[in-house]
Design a protein around this motif. Structure first.
Motif: not given
Length: 289
Positions: A150-151, A154-157, A190-192, A195-199
């Motif tokens: 997942p890391e 990080r940037e695009p998500l 998806a869980a990551f 955690s970044l605030g995404g739905t």
């Protein structure tokens, strides 16, 4: 919580309790090399007993792809009544656009899939875009091994989450088998994102759309005449319970490291399950008649 998981030696012991079976793949039928001999015989005996068998998979690929894979592992298509994958349910929902969560999504999607597979969008009116900034939503169908961490995303998500871009995840599994062993599966990405605030919107076990689609495919029989068989308390058992179906846990699968040394298997399952909503009605070591 009541310890209501009854240990049985084989399905013949409860055959009068159900008419239909929703059967998990990995850990129940096989572990990637070949269908277990006892499982192969069990499927044949179920059909002889007049039971209908639908194989349920959290694969983000379409049903046909899963059916071909099963055939290479030793289970031909005429041995059961059909395959329903989370990828198939997702494709049907995106094609029809009649129900939540599919109806509310836009037309432009950023597709993340395994092996470049586009079957989950073929035949729909979706436009696949190459940049998340142009997308109405992210469609997560699968992950290549080298993109599973997942890391890496990080940037695009993080940017997508800031734009409030929804993600539709067609495979809720948290781990999968890669070349080097267990690696993060789409559910972990998806869980990551969450955690970044995404739905995140999920299709697959244990979520209701998967079990509703399975019941529809069986002709909408009473839920309490459907038996869900699988090796995951989180996916198979929890999803079946929520749908009002009967459930049976295969102890030699996902939870075997915890359950293998248990002298009292039903009590050990109770401890692992934690809540009644994740407790199976029955349990046995492996799939057998």
């Amino acid at each position: 919580m009541k310890a209501d998981a009854t240990a049985i030696a084989g399905l013949h012991a409860i055959a009068d309790r159900f008419d239909h079976v929703l059967l998990d793949q990995w850990g129940t039928l096989h572990e990637g090399l070949a269908v277990f001999p006892a499982a192969l015989e069990c499927v044949a005996r179920l059909r002889e007993a007049g039971k209908r068998i639908l194989i349920l998979s959290n694969s983000g690929k379409r049903a046909g792809s899963n059916q071909r894979r099963l055939a290479t592992l030793g289970l031909p298509p005429d041995a059961y009544d059909g395959v329903l994958s989370s990828g198939e349910v997702t494709w049907r929902g995106l094609h029809a656009r009649e129900q939540a969560p599919f109806a509310e999504l836009g037309r432009a999607c950023f597709l993340i899939s395994r092996d470049g597979d586009r079957s989950i969008v073929d035949g729909t009116d979706l436009v696949v875009v190459s940049n998340m900034r142009e997308a109405d939503f992210i469609l997560l169908g699968g992950l290549d091994d080298d993109a599973a961490e997942p890391e890496r995303w990080r940037e695009p998500l993080a940017t997508a989450a800031a734009r409030q871009l929804p993600m539709l995840c067609a495979n809720p599994d948290l781990v999968m088998f890669g070349v080097a062993g267990l690696i993060p599966a789409p559910g972990a990405l998806a869980a990551f994102y969450h955690s970044l605030g995404g739905t995140v919107l999920f299709v697959g076990k244990p979520h209701p759309p998967m079990f509703a689609a399975a019941r529809d495919q069986l002709g909408r029989p009473p839920p309490d005449r459907i038996l869900v068989i699988g090796d995951s308390l989180d996916h198979d058992i929890a999803g079946g319970r929520t749908a009002g179906m009967l459930t049976l846990l295969i102890g030699s699968g996902a939870h075997r490291a915890t359950l293998a040394q248990a002298s009292d298997l039903p009590r050990a399952i109770q401890t692992v399950a934690g809540t009644a909503a994740r407790m199976p009605h029955w349990t046995m070591d492996y799939l057998t008649w």
